[in-house]
Design an enzyme around this catalytic site. Structure first.
Site, PDB file in Angstrom:
ATOM      1  N   LYS A 194      -9.012  -1.035  -3.082  1.00 47.73           N
ATOM      2  CA  LYS A 194      -9.120   0.202  -3.864  1.00 47.73           C
ATOM      3  C   LYS A 194      -8.939  -0.060  -5.359  1.00 47.73           C
ATOM      4  O   LYS A 194      -9.739   0.381  -6.167  1.00 47.73           O
ATOM      5  CB  LYS A 194      -8.068   1.221  -3.401  1.00 47.73           C
ATOM      6  N   ARG A 217      -1.854  10.663  -0.892  1.00 50.33           N
ATOM      7  CA  ARG A 217      -1.562   9.887   0.300  1.00 50.33           C
ATOM      8  C   ARG A 217      -1.032  10.748   1.435  1.00 50.33           C
ATOM      9  O   ARG A 217      -0.783  10.229   2.522  1.00 50.33           O
ATOM     10  CB  ARG A 217      -0.493   8.857  -0.031  1.00 50.33           C
ATOM     11  N   ARG A 226      -3.682 -12.343  -2.250  1.00 53.13           N
ATOM     12  CA  ARG A 226      -3.691 -11.485  -3.440  1.00 53.13           C
ATOM     13  C   ARG A 226      -2.587 -11.904  -4.426  1.00 53.13           C
ATOM     14  O   ARG A 226      -1.468 -12.204  -4.031  1.00 53.13           O
ATOM     15  CB  ARG A 226      -3.468 -10.044  -2.990  1.00 53.13           C
ATOM     16  N   ARG A 233       2.791  -9.772  -4.816  1.00 51.60           N
ATOM     17  CA  ARG A 233       3.552  -8.537  -4.787  1.00 51.60           C
ATOM     18  C   ARG A 233       4.627  -8.612  -3.720  1.00 51.60           C
ATOM     19  O   ARG A 233       4.391  -9.119  -2.643  1.00 51.60           O
ATOM     20  CB  ARG A 233       2.618  -7.367  -4.482  1.00 51.60           C
ATOM     21  N   ARG A 241       3.286  -0.725   5.886  1.00 48.35           N
ATOM     22  CA  ARG A 241       2.363   0.044   5.050  1.00 48.35           C
ATOM     23  C   ARG A 241       1.138   0.486   5.853  1.00 48.35           C
ATOM     24  O   ARG A 241       0.621   1.569   5.646  1.00 48.35           O
ATOM     25  CB  ARG A 241       1.973  -0.762   3.814  1.00 48.35           C
TER      26      ARG A 241
HETATM   27  P1  AMP Z   1      -0.210   0.940  -3.779  1.00 51.07           P
HETATM   28  O1  AMP Z   1      -0.309  -0.009  -4.916  1.00 51.07           O
HETATM   29  O2  AMP Z   1      -1.137   2.119  -3.943  1.00 51.07           O
HETATM   30  O3  AMP Z   1      -0.361   0.272  -2.441  1.00 51.07           O
HETATM   31  O4  AMP Z   1       1.261   1.567  -3.820  1.00 51.07           O
HETATM   32  C1  AMP Z   1       2.415   0.783  -3.684  1.00 51.07           C
HETATM   33  C2  AMP Z   1       3.588   1.618  -3.195  1.00 51.07           C
HETATM   34  O5  AMP Z   1       3.856   2.676  -4.123  1.00 51.07           O
HETATM   35  C3  AMP Z   1       3.374   2.312  -1.873  1.00 51.07           C
HETATM   36  O6  AMP Z   1       3.639   1.467  -0.749  1.00 51.07           O
HETATM   37  C4  AMP Z   1       4.360   3.476  -1.968  1.00 51.07           C
HETATM   38  O7  AMP Z   1       5.690   3.037  -1.773  1.00 51.07           O
HETATM   39  C5  AMP Z   1       4.238   3.879  -3.451  1.00 51.07           C
HETATM   40  N1  AMP Z   1       3.163   4.867  -3.675  1.00 51.07           N
HETATM   41  C6  AMP Z   1       2.019   4.695  -4.408  1.00 51.07           C
HETATM   42  N2  AMP Z   1       1.273   5.801  -4.420  1.00 51.07           N
HETATM   43  C7  AMP Z   1       1.937   6.718  -3.659  1.00 51.07           C
HETATM   44  C8  AMP Z   1       1.673   8.058  -3.281  1.00 51.07           C
HETATM   45  N3  AMP Z   1       0.543   8.686  -3.656  1.00 51.07           N
HETATM   46  N4  AMP Z   1       2.592   8.682  -2.489  1.00 51.07           N
HETATM   47  C9  AMP Z   1       3.719   8.077  -2.103  1.00 51.07           C
HETATM   48  N5  AMP Z   1       4.032   6.808  -2.417  1.00 51.07           N
HETATM   49  C10 AMP Z   1       3.157   6.125  -3.195  1.00 51.07           C
END
Ligand code: AMP
Length: 236
Positions: free
Chosen positions: A25, A99, A133, A166, A177
């Site tokens: 994404k 989300r 990654r 990460r 996740r």
């Molecule tokens: P991502 O980089 O989008 O995978 O986000 C990393 C982490 O940030 C996720 O595993 C959540 O802990 C938190 N996070 C990011 N976006 C959201 C969201 N829209 N709602 C809730 N938690 C989020």
């Protein structure tokens, strides 16, 4: 359509890029910018930066990120509302937001959404790629040792920062996740399916060229009437 493919001149295209963790994404949201005239709003990036800076927000969200759990809806919505105020009419690709259905409903009250890009990539493909990654500590740019290698090993091409894995890309957190995605985020497809065009992208090769995926997305958006392909803007 205006020249950049936006639906109306002066008002940017607003898309959501949707998919499980590691489905590309962030990479593709950024790659689409020059074609669509969009900027990326990534809640994950905002939270990671806040944790890195040790800010008040960072202290509130850190535990959730490290466990691979979702940050509470009210906090996420507040952060997005503030970001959107500063972005005005800009075209935006939302990456990692919404989300949950509650977040989607709140977003509907703040802005319109023109369409969704659904990165429907099998889990096996994703897991192979996620372990490869790397992210820049300095500017957040994302690399992949299978397909998007930096010019110098371990160093960011853009800012010279150090490339790291990460903390939430470990096998246990990846598993959590995926579970959270399936349970809380997947239902959003149905929510948007009845409201806006959803462009489905799928492939199985973990080493597929990013240019090919960008091209697939632009083709899908063009078919949905969300992008007018200009010859000069072709990614291949
Ligand atoms: P991502 O980089 O989008 O995978 O986000 C990393 C982490 O940030 C996720 O595993 C959540 O802990 C938190 N996070 C990011 N976006 C959201 C969201 N829209 N709602 C809730 N938690 C989020």
């Amino acid at each position: 359509m205006d020249k950049r493919g936006g639906i109306m001149a002066g008002r940017g295209l607003r898309l959501i890029i949707f998919g499980p963790p590691g489905s590309g994404k962030g990479t593709h949201a950024a790659r689409l910018g020059p074609f669509l005239g969009t900027t990326v709003l990534s809640t994950g990036e905002i939270f990671r930066k806040a944790v890195g800076d040790g800010s008040g927000l960072g202290r509130r969200v850190r535990e959730y990120l490290e466990a691979g759990r979702l940050v509470p809806d009210d906090l996420v919505i507040e952060v997005v509302r503030r970001e959107l105020e500063s972005l005005g009419d800009a075209g935006i690709i939302f990456d990692g937001f919404p989300r949950t259905v509650r977040q989607a409903e709140a977003l509907d009250g703040i802005t319109r959404i023109d369409g969704v890009i659904n990165m429907d990539i099998p889990k096996e493909t994703i897991v192979r790629r996620m372990t490869a990654r790397r992210t820049c500590e300095g500017c957040g740019r994302v690399y992949n040792l299978l397909v998007l290698r930096p010019k110098v090993d371990g160093i960011c091409d853009e800012c010279g920062g150090r490339l790291v894995q990460r903390k939430d890309d470990t096998p246990e957190v990846i598993e959590e996740r995926f579970r959270v995605f399936q349970e809380q985020t997947f239902p959003l497809l149905k929510y948007y399916g009845s409201r806006v065009p959803v462009v489905r992208i799928t492939y199985t090769d973990p080493a597929i060229a990013p240019e090919r995926v960008t091209s697939m997305i632009l083709d899908g958006l063009a078919k949905a009437g969300l992008y007018k392909r200009e010859q000069a803007g072709h990614p291949l």
